[in-house]
Design a protein around this motif. Sequence first.
Motif, PDB file in Angstrom:
ATOM      1  N   PHE A   1     -31.230   3.303 -33.182  1.00  0.00           N
ATOM      2  CA  PHE A   1     -29.961   3.231 -32.446  1.00  0.00           C
ATOM      3  C   PHE A   1     -30.250   3.462 -30.971  1.00  0.00           C
ATOM      4  O   PHE A   1     -31.357   3.882 -30.595  1.00  0.00           O
ATOM      5  CB  PHE A   1     -28.940   4.247 -32.979  1.00  0.00           C
ATOM      6  CG  PHE A   1     -29.315   5.683 -32.745  1.00  0.00           C
ATOM      7  CD1 PHE A   1     -28.831   6.383 -31.636  1.00  0.00           C
ATOM      8  CD2 PHE A   1     -30.153   6.351 -33.628  1.00  0.00           C
ATOM      9  CE1 PHE A   1     -29.180   7.708 -31.417  1.00  0.00           C
ATOM     10  CE2 PHE A   1     -30.510   7.676 -33.409  1.00  0.00           C
ATOM     11  CZ  PHE A   1     -30.023   8.356 -32.300  1.00  0.00           C
ATOM     12  N   VAL A   2     -29.245   3.198 -30.138  1.00  0.00           N
ATOM     13  CA  VAL A   2     -29.369   3.393 -28.691  1.00  0.00           C
ATOM     14  C   VAL A   2     -28.338   4.440 -28.265  1.00  0.00           C
ATOM     15  O   VAL A   2     -27.133   4.168 -28.299  1.00  0.00           O
ATOM     16  CB  VAL A   2     -29.138   2.082 -27.923  1.00  0.00           C
ATOM     17  CG1 VAL A   2     -29.229   2.321 -26.407  1.00  0.00           C
ATOM     18  CG2 VAL A   2     -30.137   1.017 -28.349  1.00  0.00           C
ATOM     19  N   PRO A   3     -28.756   5.651 -27.896  1.00  0.00           N
ATOM     20  CA  PRO A   3     -27.798   6.657 -27.416  1.00  0.00           C
ATOM     21  C   PRO A   3     -27.238   6.268 -26.052  1.00  0.00           C
ATOM     22  O   PRO A   3     -27.877   5.550 -25.286  1.00  0.00           O
ATOM     23  CB  PRO A   3     -28.642   7.930 -27.336  1.00  0.00           C
ATOM     24  CG  PRO A   3     -30.036   7.443 -27.134  1.00  0.00           C
ATOM     25  CD  PRO A   3     -30.137   6.141 -27.890  1.00  0.00           C
ATOM     26  N   LYS A   4     -26.043   6.792 -25.755  1.00  0.00           N
ATOM     27  CA  LYS A   4     -25.386   6.417 -24.503  1.00  0.00           C
ATOM     28  C   LYS A   4     -26.088   6.994 -23.279  1.00  0.00           C
ATOM     29  O   LYS A   4     -26.067   6.392 -22.200  1.00  0.00           O
ATOM     30  CB  LYS A   4     -23.926   6.863 -24.536  1.00  0.00           C
ATOM     31  CG  LYS A   4     -23.077   6.059 -25.507  1.00  0.00           C
ATOM     32  CD  LYS A   4     -21.608   6.459 -25.428  1.00  0.00           C
ATOM     33  CE  LYS A   4     -20.768   5.631 -26.389  1.00  0.00           C
ATOM     34  NZ  LYS A   4     -19.337   6.019 -26.341  1.00  0.00           N
ATOM     35  N   SER A   5     -26.687   8.163 -23.418  1.00  0.00           N
ATOM     36  CA  SER A   5     -27.356   8.774 -22.264  1.00  0.00           C
ATOM     37  C   SER A   5     -28.615   9.488 -22.720  1.00  0.00           C
ATOM     38  O   SER A   5     -28.789   9.785 -23.911  1.00  0.00           O
ATOM     39  CB  SER A   5     -26.422   9.755 -21.550  1.00  0.00           C
ATOM     40  OG  SER A   5     -26.103  10.841 -22.408  1.00  0.00           O
ATOM     41  N   VAL A   6     -29.479   9.763 -21.750  1.00  0.00           N
ATOM     42  CA  VAL A   6     -30.753  10.438 -22.038  1.00  0.00           C
ATOM     43  C   VAL A   6     -30.922  11.572 -21.041  1.00  0.00           C
ATOM     44  O   VAL A   6     -30.739  11.381 -19.833  1.00  0.00           O
ATOM     45  CB  VAL A   6     -31.945   9.457 -21.939  1.00  0.00           C
ATOM     46  CG1 VAL A   6     -33.251  10.194 -22.230  1.00  0.00           C
ATOM     47  CG2 VAL A   6     -31.764   8.290 -22.895  1.00  0.00           C
ATOM     48  N   GLN A   7     -31.261  12.761 -21.552  1.00  0.00           N
ATOM     49  CA  GLN A   7     -31.496  13.923 -20.696  1.00  0.00           C
ATOM     50  C   GLN A   7     -32.935  14.410 -20.870  1.00  0.00           C
ATOM     51  O   GLN A   7     -33.483  14.364 -21.975  1.00  0.00           O
ATOM     52  CB  GLN A   7     -30.525  15.059 -21.041  1.00  0.00           C
ATOM     53  CG  GLN A   7     -29.070  14.761 -20.735  1.00  0.00           C
ATOM     54  CD  GLN A   7     -28.177  15.947 -21.025  1.00  0.00           C
ATOM     55  OE1 GLN A   7     -28.647  17.082 -21.190  1.00  0.00           O
ATOM     56  NE2 GLN A   7     -26.875  15.699 -21.086  1.00  0.00           N
ATOM     57  N   THR A   8     -33.515  14.885 -19.773  1.00  0.00           N
ATOM     58  CA  THR A   8     -34.867  15.436 -19.812  1.00  0.00           C
ATOM     59  C   THR A   8     -34.792  16.958 -19.937  1.00  0.00           C
ATOM     60  O   THR A   8     -34.145  17.620 -19.128  1.00  0.00           O
ATOM     61  CB  THR A   8     -35.644  15.067 -18.545  1.00  0.00           C
ATOM     62  OG1 THR A   8     -35.688  13.639 -18.410  1.00  0.00           O
ATOM     63  CG2 THR A   8     -37.065  15.613 -18.615  1.00  0.00           C
ATOM     64  N   VAL A   9     -35.424  17.477 -20.972  1.00  0.00           N
ATOM     65  CA  VAL A   9     -35.515  18.922 -21.192  1.00  0.00           C
ATOM     66  C   VAL A   9     -36.994  19.214 -21.398  1.00  0.00           C
ATOM     67  O   VAL A   9     -37.616  18.708 -22.341  1.00  0.00           O
ATOM     68  CB  VAL A   9     -34.687  19.372 -22.407  1.00  0.00           C
ATOM     69  CG1 VAL A   9     -34.805  20.887 -22.586  1.00  0.00           C
ATOM     70  CG2 VAL A   9     -33.231  18.957 -22.249  1.00  0.00           C
ATOM     71  N   SER A  10     -37.567  20.024 -20.511  1.00  0.00           N
ATOM     72  CA  SER A  10     -39.026  20.156 -20.479  1.00  0.00           C
ATOM     73  C   SER A  10     -39.604  20.898 -21.672  1.00  0.00           C
ATOM     74  O   SER A  10     -40.724  20.626 -22.099  1.00  0.00           O
ATOM     75  CB  SER A  10     -39.459  20.863 -19.183  1.00  0.00           C
ATOM     76  OG  SER A  10     -38.835  22.137 -19.091  1.00  0.00           O
ATOM     77  N   MET A  11     -38.865  21.834 -22.263  1.00  0.00           N
ATOM     78  CA  MET A  11     -39.396  22.661 -23.341  1.00  0.00           C
ATOM     79  C   MET A  11     -38.823  22.234 -24.693  1.00  0.00           C
ATOM     80  O   MET A  11     -37.612  22.062 -24.833  1.00  0.00           O
ATOM     81  CB  MET A  11     -39.082  24.137 -23.096  1.00  0.00           C
ATOM     82  CG  MET A  11     -39.699  24.695 -21.824  1.00  0.00           C
ATOM     83  SD  MET A  11     -41.505  24.708 -21.888  1.00  0.00           S
ATOM     84  CE  MET A  11     -41.767  25.951 -23.147  1.00  0.00           C
ATOM     85  N   GLY A  12     -39.724  22.082 -25.679  1.00  0.00           N
ATOM     86  CA  GLY A  12     -39.278  21.681 -27.007  1.00  0.00           C
ATOM     87  C   GLY A  12     -38.313  22.660 -27.633  1.00  0.00           C
ATOM     88  O   GLY A  12     -37.343  22.263 -28.281  1.00  0.00           O
ATOM     89  N   ASN A  13     -38.537  23.969 -27.432  1.00  0.00           N
ATOM     90  CA  ASN A  13     -37.645  24.972 -28.017  1.00  0.00           C
ATOM     91  C   ASN A  13     -36.242  24.884 -27.436  1.00  0.00           C
ATOM     92  O   ASN A  13     -35.251  25.133 -28.139  1.00  0.00           O
ATOM     93  CB  ASN A  13     -38.213  26.375 -27.809  1.00  0.00           C
ATOM     94  CG  ASN A  13     -39.433  26.637 -28.675  1.00  0.00           C
ATOM     95  OD1 ASN A  13     -39.617  25.982 -29.707  1.00  0.00           O
ATOM     96  ND2 ASN A  13     -40.268  27.577 -28.268  1.00  0.00           N
ATOM     97  N   ASP A  14     -36.139  24.525 -26.156  1.00  0.00           N
ATOM     98  CA  ASP A  14     -34.819  24.355 -25.540  1.00  0.00           C
ATOM     99  C   ASP A  14     -34.093  23.170 -26.168  1.00  0.00           C
ATOM    100  O   ASP A  14     -32.876  23.215 -26.377  1.00  0.00           O
ATOM    101  CB  ASP A  14     -34.962  24.145 -24.033  1.00  0.00           C
ATOM    102  CG  ASP A  14     -35.483  25.398 -23.329  1.00  0.00           C
ATOM    103  OD1 ASP A  14     -35.337  26.496 -23.905  1.00  0.00           O
ATOM    104  OD2 ASP A  14     -36.041  25.263 -22.230  1.00  0.00           O
ATOM    105  N   ILE A  15     -34.835  22.107 -26.464  1.00  0.00           N
ATOM    106  CA  ILE A  15     -34.229  20.950 -27.126  1.00  0.00           C
ATOM    107  C   ILE A  15     -33.714  21.351 -28.508  1.00  0.00           C
ATOM    108  O   ILE A  15     -32.597  20.983 -28.910  1.00  0.00           O
ATOM    109  CB  ILE A  15     -35.253  19.804 -27.253  1.00  0.00           C
ATOM    110  CG1 ILE A  15     -35.630  19.273 -25.875  1.00  0.00           C
ATOM    111  CG2 ILE A  15     -34.708  18.686 -28.125  1.00  0.00           C
ATOM    112  CD1 ILE A  15     -36.693  18.190 -25.895  1.00  0.00           C
TER     113      ILE A  15
END
Length: 309
Positions: free
Chosen positions: A187-201
């Motif tokens: 699928f294609v999400p509407k937006s993409v955000q950058t989060v540097s740490m995997g645990n934060d994601i």
Amino acid sequence: IRHYSIMAEFCGLGFVGWLLLWFQKSGRFRLFPVLVVFLLGDMLWFDYGRNAQCDPALYYPRIPVLAEVAKSIPGRVIGIDCLQASFAMTQGLNDIRGYDAVDPARMVDLLKTTTVPGAGPQYAAAQFLAPRRDIIPPDTLRFPPVLDLLDVRYAIFRGNPPPRVHAAFQGDDYWVLINSNALPRPFVPKSVQTVSMGNDILKKMASPQFNPAEVAYVESPVALPASCRGTVQITNEIPTRILISAQMETPGLVVLADNWDKGWRAYWNGRPVPVLRTDYAVRGVVVSAGSGTLEFIYQPTSLILGLWL
């Protein structure tokens, strides 16, 4: 008995050959081709007609209600306090659960966010996964958003449904509800955000407000519009190769809700493109606007190195 007898004869001939090499050093190299023939013959005899499968008459019998699910709209399933993931496979179903010894750690961490903390044995968190769920009569099922992301469309229960609940599929001792919020695998999400740490994601995805169709999280920066639009669908698939047809109105991130692994390579219209670890554990590829084909091929470096060696 005949099979084992012939195997023993091959072994005996090999043993005699090695003895001849030991006692007749001058004939050593002349005997090597003979030994090679015997060794090759041993392997071919062992493999010829060999079938590791048992007689199909001994297979677990087909369960009609699960067969109906297998023929319905594609989607992953989960057995709620029933079934084993391996058993679901015998019915033509793809269960999101598995066995922790072979499950990728990040995927297990992702699945753990969907269950009640402390529920089930920690040594088999995925195998005995029992996710949080809301059943709203007559037929509505709600899972945590992570399971929507992972294309968990069907929940399988044992026994009979509660009063006022209408199962989408029902048979002897099994009933099934449909999670209408489940996204397709690509699928294609509407937006993409950058989060540097995997645990934060992971923390963001564990929130009930997480909407995988609205936002995807990646760990490295990408240049994409604020609103992405496009449609994608799988057109061909084998375990080591997946073809996805894409019609992109804008550039965007194509998310495939399968486990990320460094051995996967991606090609957009034949050109290599990076495979981003997306939403903590799955795959994402940035593609341009327009129509095209996205191809995933499993080509681990270890395989190339092994062939070279």
